[in-house]
Motif scaffolding. Structure first.
Motif, PDB file in Angstrom:
ATOM      1  N   LYS A 289     -42.853   1.884  11.347  1.00 42.44           N
ATOM      2  CA  LYS A 289     -41.422   2.009  11.274  1.00 42.44           C
ATOM      3  C   LYS A 289     -40.903   3.339  11.299  1.00 42.44           C
ATOM      4  N   VAL A 291     -38.433   6.071   9.979  1.00 39.19           N
ATOM      5  CA  VAL A 291     -37.181   6.040   9.350  1.00 39.19           C
ATOM      6  C   VAL A 291     -36.612   7.561   9.165  1.00 39.19           C
TER       7      VAL A 291
ATOM      8  N   ASP B 206     -36.471  -7.562   1.553  1.00 37.21           N
ATOM      9  CA  ASP B 206     -35.369  -6.746   2.485  1.00 37.21           C
ATOM     10  C   ASP B 206     -35.604  -5.522   3.117  1.00 37.21           C
ATOM     11  N   SER B 207     -36.230  -4.719   2.243  1.00 37.14           N
ATOM     12  CA  SER B 207     -36.790  -3.331   2.756  1.00 37.14           C
ATOM     13  C   SER B 207     -37.632  -2.623   1.732  1.00 37.14           C
ATOM     14  N   GLU B 208     -38.921  -2.812   2.467  1.00 38.85           N
ATOM     15  CA  GLU B 208     -40.028  -2.389   1.526  1.00 38.85           C
ATOM     16  C   GLU B 208     -40.018  -0.631   1.260  1.00 38.85           C
ATOM     17  N   SER B 210     -37.234   1.152   1.350  1.00 43.28           N
ATOM     18  CA  SER B 210     -36.196   1.714   0.596  1.00 43.28           C
ATOM     19  C   SER B 210     -36.707   1.334  -0.982  1.00 43.28           C
TER      20      SER B 210
ATOM     21  N   GLU C  88     -31.098   1.817   5.218  1.00 44.30           N
ATOM     22  CA  GLU C  88     -32.004   0.885   4.789  1.00 44.30           C
ATOM     23  C   GLU C  88     -31.378   0.376   3.553  1.00 44.30           C
ATOM     24  N   PHE C  90     -30.264  -3.104   1.509  1.00 42.36           N
ATOM     25  CA  PHE C  90     -30.676  -4.389   1.338  1.00 42.36           C
ATOM     26  C   PHE C  90     -29.616  -5.465   1.803  1.00 42.36           C
ATOM     27  N   ASP C  91     -29.671  -5.767   2.949  1.00 49.48           N
ATOM     28  CA  ASP C  91     -28.667  -6.633   3.782  1.00 49.48           C
ATOM     29  C   ASP C  91     -28.200  -7.712   3.164  1.00 49.48           C
TER      30      ASP C  91
END
Lengths: 291, 364, 267
Positions: A289, A291, B206-208, B210, C88, C90-91
């Motif tokens: 991914k 970023v 939710d977001s590794e 972050s 990024e 956490f939605d």
């Protein structure tokens, strides 16, 4: 000699696993979707073929019956995407996993309702035929299986690499929004690929049926096919076939030379080893991914 | 519309949003405690079954709903918990010790599974856990001395300080035992979610990327999640073994694993209440179906000869939910609650989901 | 004293050298900006400092310690926080929850204390919440405290992203294009916040930015990069008028100077 005999039988089995895995990877390559009903589609395809070919049912000649079955299952695959899967377009991948598992259960019920739960036999014109070959005995079923798989794989490879539809599908699988902007009918292509996957599943089903009996629980072979797809690496068509062959060959070798009960688990142990050492499969694709 | 005037951070830190919610939950627990006094033996058994499945659902929810790791093989951990508990009790251990050890053993097993599982994600993890389920099924058959092989084992009746909590001898006692376990585990789970550990689970879900950038050790967090999830599932398995009294590997097939995941998803991923909704779904569907079948046979339609109807109905419900209410039963409940809270000012597209178009992360 | 030192940093992806022998220092308390055309390797440099990428050559030092090969999750502990170009967050959590996640490096409870929610866990939660509220007040996010990220507009999300990085309580803040996608007013707010972070919180800021107005307004020093290589370093105006920089942005023979001067005046 006995060893080669084992291998040939394993290769033939592996072709069936490989074909199921192929159908699975087709859908993954086109929309990163996972179709956990692939095994059950194979099972239904086998039953539909039986329905056209067997004397108890429609009693058609073999080849036209199979072609008719392919058309029907192609339609079933297309409809599955067009009327069910498309409704969850835009949801994360996990939703499709759950949905296809449920669809698999439904397909199993339909097959059981129409054809019952006792094992049935598909009547093939080459049943019982064998070829003798410098000491080796190859059954016609195995030979047909291997040949059909080679031909089908070649056709699919050509389709994806060289035809416009194939290229459009690849584009859609990489960036759906951009594909839309380029005028590619993304949803229609997805349904088309599901239909194609249905046809591949039918052929796999016929080949599997020719080597034994079929019943609605045949779809559980799908789990082994998923293992094959994982071993080969999800984004690779030849990888799927290779994975199937590997599993097909491991099984009889483990049964013959390993302790009792190992043949059932050997394919999964091998798959887990591959996942540990090469988490993306043997013919892996790199995912990253940005970023 | 209910407005809560918060005067201290504790209002947000507390388990319950306000006194009314706390009272409602308290009332619910009270009603649950009183069930054996006014329910038939049959209904009580079903209620106990539901409690045990809630526990299993809670276990899976930690992993799938709150840490984002898919597991299609959780029945394997039910099996490990059930067999360990039964084996230890058959070796003479007292129930409480056997029970807690079963949970711990399953948790450790889960942490070991995590070592390779951490490196996999998404579909690979799903298939790997499926393979694990098949392997454990085979292992259970092979480990005859402990598991009784194909024949199975007998889980001895539970007795604590001489009082019988046996499933057949004193069902109310057994029910209260399961209720106690479920309440304690739910309390721990809720604490987890409002603490730093729970937040790290959500971050990994939710977001590794972050999460890493925030200093969270993703590998250690996932291992912890696997361990906790499997421990809770192991406890559920232990209770399940006593509920069946006699069980073999067929109680923990891959179909059971799949059904558990499906149910938890429709229950509502990411919410504790979803686990309870999933348990009610698992136990209620066959019951409702039986009632419907009886009703239909009264008007002449005979469905008794159709096998697999249970699974069909379950699957159809599932498909309906995935298409029309992906947030599950509890998600729908939350939407309805929000609608009534804001009535008549709720907007029609308040919960409209953003479509995610595929942008592949494959790079070859 | 240099807080961050980058020495001969290089990384190659296959045959492509994304960053080639880059060296620079960021002094404590300064605002240092990386500029350069798209694809110049700026985000890649950030990714190497946050340890998402492994450099093929070179070293990075933070506060005297070498961090070139540390695991990614250790970076926040040392006091480096970053934002991401494509948000990024956490939605499925609230703004408050996202900001609280930033306090992870300061957690003092063990898992068992969390499970039982002991008095220590509660006291910790209160202190985390207090610090996060300071960030919320600073960034004026009070109205959005309990909103789910999924429903928030882009501009607010960018601010929350900065807030989450601030919640870590860092010494060095890496901002990846903080103004991209923001309106003029929102960009001006970002400029004020950066000034406040520098003066009141004593933060050191390393920033990637394309908006030259913002760059001129807040930066102490600017480094221009192109094709992963060092191009020019100096104050904002020095770099903007540097012939090599103009060539990298606009190509040879372009008389771009008047346009740049106009941008500066309008900042």
């Amino acid at each position: 000699m006995e060893f080669i005999q084992l291998i040939i039988g394993g290769v033939a089995n592996g072709c069936v696993y490989g074909l199921i895995a192929l159908g699975f990877v087709l859908i993954y390559k086109s929309s990163e979707g996972v179709n956990f009903a692939q095994g059950d589609m194979m099972m239904l395809g086998a039953f539909v073929a039986l329905g056209f070919v067997n004397d108890d049912y429609f009693g058609l000649a073999f080849l036209p019956g199979i072609i008719l079955a392919c058309i029907v299952m192609g339609g079933v695959g297309y409809s599955m995407d067009r009327f069910v899967v498309r409704k969850i377009f835009g949801q994360p991948q996990f939703a499709l996993v759950i949905l296809t598992i449920a669809i698999g259960f439904v397909l199993r019920f339909v097959a059981g309702a129409i054809w019952g739960y006792s094992p049935l036999v598909l009547e093939t014109p080459y049943a019982g035929l064998t070829f003798s070959f410098s000491g080796l005995i190859i059954s016609a079923e195995d030979a047909v299986t291997i040949l059909a798989t080679i031909m089908l794989t070649a056709v699919l490879w050509y389709f994806f690499a060289f035809t416009r539809i194939g290229l459009a599908t690849q584009a859609a699988s990489q960036n759906q929004l951009s594909a839309y902007y380029m005028g590619i009918p993304v949803k229609f292509l997805n349904s088309l690929i599901w239909g194609l996957s249905g046809i591949v599943a039918t052929i796999a089903g016929v080949l599997a049926a020719s080597k034994g009996t079929i019943d609605p629980n045949l779809g559980l072979i799908g789990i082994k096919a998923f293992a094959a797809a994982v071993i080969g690496g999800f984004g690779s068509l030849p990888g799927a076939l290779a994975g199937g062959l590997i599993i097909g060959v491991i099984e009889p070798i483990a049964a013959r030379y390993g302790p009792a009960g190992v043949s059932q688990t050997a394919p999964y142990v091998f798959m887990l080893l591959v996942l540990i050492l090469r988490p993306a499969g043997l013919f892996s694709q790199i995912t990253a991914k940005k970023v | 519309m209910k407005v809560i005037f918060k005067k201290s951070y504790d209002r947000d830190i507390d388990l319950f949003r306000d006194r009314q919610t706390a009272l409602r939950i308290g009332l619910l627990v009270l009603v649950l405690i009183l069930v054996p006094f006014f329910a038939s033996e049959y209904f009580l058994a079903e209620a106990t079954n539901t409690l045990i499945w809630s526990l299993a659902g809670l276990g899976l929810m930690v992993l799938v709903g709150h840490t984002g790791q898919v597991s299609l093989g959780h029945a394997a951990f039910l099996a490990i918990g059930a067999y360990t508990d039964a084996a230890l009790m058959n070796a003479g251990w007292p129930w409480l010790l056997a029970f807690l050890t079963a949970g711990a053993v399953t948790g450790v097993f889960g942490a070991i599974i995590a070592i390779p599982a951490i490196r996999m994600s998404g579909i690979y993890l799903a298939i790997a856990t499926m393979a694990l389920a098949v392997l454990v099924e085979e292992a259970v058959i092979l480990a005859e001395p402990i598991t009784g092989g194909v024949a199975g084992v007998f889980a001895p009746d539970i007795a604590i300080f001489g009082i019988s909590f046996g499933r057949y001898d004193s069902l109310p006692n057994f029910y209260w035992l399961c209720l106690a376990v479920v309440v304690i585990v739910t309390f721990g789970y809720a604490n987890l979610l409002r603490s730093a550990t729970g937040r790290s689970f959500l971050a990994v879900r939710d977001s590794e990327i972050s999460a890493r950038a925030l200093g969270i050790n993703v590998s250690r967090t996932k291992t912890l999640a696997f361990g906790l999830s499997c421990a809770i599932t192991g406890l559920a398995g232990g209770l399940m073994g006593h509920f069946f009294s006699f069980f073999n590997y067929e109680a923990f097939t891959i179909i059971i694993s799949i059904n558990l995941l499906l149910a938890v998803t429709i229950g509502g991923l990411g919410h504790i209440q979803g686990a309870f909704a999933s348990a009610i779904l698992i136990t209620a569907v066959p019951q409702v179906l039986a009632i419907v079948r009886d009703g239909l046979s009264n008007i002449g339609v005979d469905l008794s000869g159709v096998p697999g109807l249970d699974t069909l109905v379950f699957s159809l419900i599932l498909i309906g939910f995935i298409i029309y209410e992906p947030l599950g039963i509890y998600g729908r409940y939350l939407k309805i609650k929000a609608f009534w809270n804001l009535f008549p000012l709720s907007r029609r597209d308040m919960f409209r989901r953003q479509m995610t178009y595929l942008k592949t992360e494959r790079m070859k | 004293m240099s807080l961050l030192e980058v020495r001969d940093l290089s990384i190659a992806f296959g045959g492509l050298k994304a960053v080639d022998g880059l060296s620079f220092d960021v002094a404590e308390g300064e605002v240092f900006t990386l500029v350069g055309p798209n694809g110049a390797g700026k985000s890649t440099i950030f990714n190497m400092i946050s340890r998402f990428y492994e450099p093929t050559e070179g070293k990075i030092f933070f506060d005297g310690e070498e961090i070139t090969h540390l695991p990614a999750h250790k970076i926040a502990e040392l006091g480096i926080a970053r934002t991401f170009q494509n948000i990024e967050l956490f939605d499925h959590s609230t703004v408050l929850s996202n900001l609280l996640m930033g306090r992870h490096v300061h957690r003092k409870t063990q898992v068992i204390q969390d499970l039982l929610f002991t008095r220590k866990a509660r006291a910790d939660e209160r202190s985390h919440r207090r610090r996060v509220e300071e960030v919320i007040t600073f960034l004026e996010l009070e109205a959005h405290r309990d909103s789910l990220i999924a429903g928030l507009p882009y501009g607010v999300r960018k601010v929350v992203e900065i807030g989450r990085a601030l919640a870590i309580g860092p010494k060095l803040l890496l901002l990846d294009e903080p103004a991209s996608g923001l309106s003029v007013e929102e960009t001006r707010d970002v400029a004020f916040w950066i000034e406040d972070m520098k003066r009141e919180m004593g933060l050191t800021i390393l920033m990637i930015e394309h908006d030259m107005g913002l760059v001129s307004a807040v930066s102490d020093r600017v480094l221009a990069v192109a094709d992963g290589k060092f191009l020019a370093q100096g104050t904002a105006s020095e770099v903007q008028s540097h012939p090599d920089v103009i060539e990298a942005y606009l190509g040879t023979g372009a008389g771009g100077e008047p346009e740049l001067k106009k941008e500066e005046a309008g900042a």
